[in-house]
Design a protein around this motif. Structure first.
Motif, short mmCIF file in Angstrom:
data_model
loop_
_atom_site.label_atom_id
_atom_site.label_comp_id
_atom_site.label_asym_id
_atom_site.label_seq_id
_atom_site.Cartn_x
_atom_site.Cartn_y
_atom_site.Cartn_z
N SER A 1 0.84 -1.20 0.00
CA SER A 1 0.00 0.00 0.00
C SER A 1 0.87 1.24 0.00
CB SER A 1 -0.94 0.01 1.21
OG SER A 1 -0.21 0.06 2.41
N VAL A 2 0.36 2.27 -0.70
CA VAL A 2 1.10 3.52 -0.86
C VAL A 2 0.14 4.69 -0.72
CG1 VAL A 2 2.32 4.95 -2.55
CG2 VAL A 2 2.84 2.55 -2.40
N GLU A 3 0.54 5.69 0.06
CA GLU A 3 -0.11 7.00 0.08
C GLU A 3 0.99 7.98 -0.29
OE1 GLU A 3 -2.08 7.91 3.73
OE2 GLU A 3 -3.26 6.08 3.68
N ILE A 4 0.81 8.69 -1.40
CA ILE A 4 1.91 9.44 -1.99
C ILE A 4 1.39 10.69 -2.69
CG2 ILE A 4 1.92 8.27 -4.23
CD1 ILE A 4 5.10 8.36 -2.36
N ASP A 5 2.27 11.64 -2.96
CA ASP A 5 1.89 12.84 -3.70
C ASP A 5 1.84 12.59 -5.21
OD1 ASP A 5 1.64 14.37 -1.39
OD2 ASP A 5 3.69 15.13 -1.50
N GLU A 6 2.88 11.93 -5.75
CA GLU A 6 2.99 11.68 -7.19
C GLU A 6 3.46 10.25 -7.42
OE1 GLU A 6 2.46 14.15 -9.62
OE2 GLU A 6 1.91 15.57 -8.05
N ALA A 7 3.02 9.65 -8.53
CA ALA A 7 3.46 8.29 -8.87
C ALA A 7 3.71 8.19 -10.37
CB ALA A 7 2.43 7.26 -8.43
N ASP A 8 4.78 7.51 -10.72
CA ASP A 8 5.14 7.27 -12.12
C ASP A 8 5.42 5.77 -12.24
OD1 ASP A 8 6.21 7.14 -14.68
OD2 ASP A 8 7.29 9.03 -14.46
N ILE A 9 4.53 5.05 -12.92
CA ILE A 9 4.60 3.59 -12.93
C ILE A 9 4.81 3.05 -14.34
CG2 ILE A 9 3.36 1.48 -12.35
CD1 ILE A 9 2.01 3.09 -10.10
N ALA A 10 5.97 2.42 -14.54
CA ALA A 10 6.27 1.76 -15.81
C ALA A 10 6.32 0.25 -15.62
CB ALA A 10 7.61 2.26 -16.36
N GLY A 11 6.36 -0.20 -14.37
CA GLY A 11 6.39 -1.63 -14.05
C GLY A 11 5.03 -2.06 -13.50
N ASP B 1 -2.95 -1.36 -2.82
CA ASP B 1 -3.72 -0.12 -2.65
C ASP B 1 -2.81 1.07 -2.91
OD1 ASP B 1 -5.88 -1.67 -1.81
OD2 ASP B 1 -5.31 -1.52 0.29
N ILE B 2 -3.22 1.91 -3.84
CA ILE B 2 -2.44 3.11 -4.14
C ILE B 2 -3.34 4.33 -4.07
CG2 ILE B 2 -2.68 2.81 -6.65
CD1 ILE B 2 0.19 4.09 -6.86
N SER B 3 -2.90 5.33 -3.34
CA SER B 3 -3.62 6.59 -3.22
C SER B 3 -2.63 7.71 -3.56
CB SER B 3 -4.16 6.76 -1.80
OG SER B 3 -4.89 7.97 -1.70
N VAL B 4 -2.91 8.41 -4.66
CA VAL B 4 -2.01 9.45 -5.15
C VAL B 4 -2.76 10.78 -5.07
CG1 VAL B 4 -0.60 10.24 -7.08
CG2 VAL B 4 -0.96 7.79 -6.72
N ARG B 5 -2.28 11.66 -4.20
CA ARG B 5 -2.94 12.96 -4.01
C ARG B 5 -2.83 13.85 -5.24
NH1 ARG B 5 -0.89 11.32 0.92
NH2 ARG B 5 1.19 12.09 0.50
N GLY B 6 -1.76 13.73 -5.97
CA GLY B 6 -1.53 14.52 -7.18
C GLY B 6 -1.74 13.68 -8.42
N ARG B 7 -0.71 13.62 -9.26
CA ARG B 7 -0.80 12.93 -10.55
C ARG B 7 -0.30 11.50 -10.47
NH1 ARG B 7 0.66 15.45 -16.26
NH2 ARG B 7 -1.11 16.61 -15.53
N LEU B 8 -1.11 10.59 -10.99
CA LEU B 8 -0.73 9.21 -11.19
C LEU B 8 -0.47 9.04 -12.67
CD1 LEU B 8 -0.45 6.17 -10.60
CD2 LEU B 8 -2.95 6.02 -10.64
N ARG B 9 0.79 8.74 -13.01
CA ARG B 9 1.19 8.57 -14.41
C ARG B 9 1.47 7.08 -14.63
NH1 ARG B 9 5.06 12.23 -14.76
NH2 ARG B 9 3.71 13.74 -15.73
N LEU B 10 0.73 6.48 -15.56
CA LEU B 10 0.91 5.08 -15.89
C LEU B 10 1.49 4.98 -17.29
CD1 LEU B 10 0.47 2.14 -14.95
CD2 LEU B 10 -1.80 2.26 -15.99
N ARG B 11 2.68 4.42 -17.38
CA ARG B 11 3.38 4.30 -18.66
C ARG B 11 2.80 3.14 -19.47
NH1 ARG B 11 6.30 9.00 -19.23
NH2 ARG B 11 7.19 9.52 -17.21
#
Length: 141
Positions: A49-59, A64-74
């Motif tokens: 589980s993650v609570e985070i401001d920004e996420a960039d996921i290529a893998g 559970d993921i909660s991104v307060r800002g931008r979630l970028r999925l490659r």
């Protein structure tokens, strides 16, 4: 800035605290709270589980993921689980599987407002109400 890099072929498990940036190139099974940024490389896997401001996921991300800002999925990225985000950017080929919710501006509550007559219903509401709305419209049921 406090940065943790989990390199390729390295496995890490546990709870991660006091980490501003987490870069995952290997495998991480953990709980990460109140970080700034998570980056999952194409070779990376995060379970937990993650609570985070920004996420960039290529893998891959599982959990559970909660991104307060931008979630970028490659294009090579895959998220499976409970997904909450402020903004979403998905490249062609990226996969989102599970429960997906948009966070409101205050980042604490989830936007689940019913559609008002002035707004069209959400696509998921239309699909649940009837898979063929045009067939049923205008006729007596």
């Amino acid at each position: 800035m406090r940065k943790l890099i989990v390199g390729r072929d390295i496995s890490l498990s546990g709870e991660i605290t006091a980490c501003d940036v987490l870069v995952v190139e290997g495998t991480v099974e953990a709980k990460l709270r109140d970080g700034r940024n998570i980056e999952i490389a194409e070779s990376g896997l995060f379970k937990g589980s993650v609570e985070i401001d920004e996420a960039d996921i290529a893998g891959r991300f599982e959990g559970d993921i909660s991104v307060r800002g931008r979630l970028r999925l490659r294009s090579t990225g895959k998220i499976n689980g409970s997904i909450r985000y402020g903004e979403l950017e998905v490249e062609a080929g990226g996969q989102l599987i599970g429960e997906i919710q948009v966070l409101t501006a205050n980042s604490a509550s989830i936007a689940r407002m019913p559609a008002t007559p002035a707004e069209p219903p959400a696509a998921s509401e239309v699909a649940q109400a009837s898979p063929y709305p045009a067939v049923h419209s205008g006729g007596a049921e």
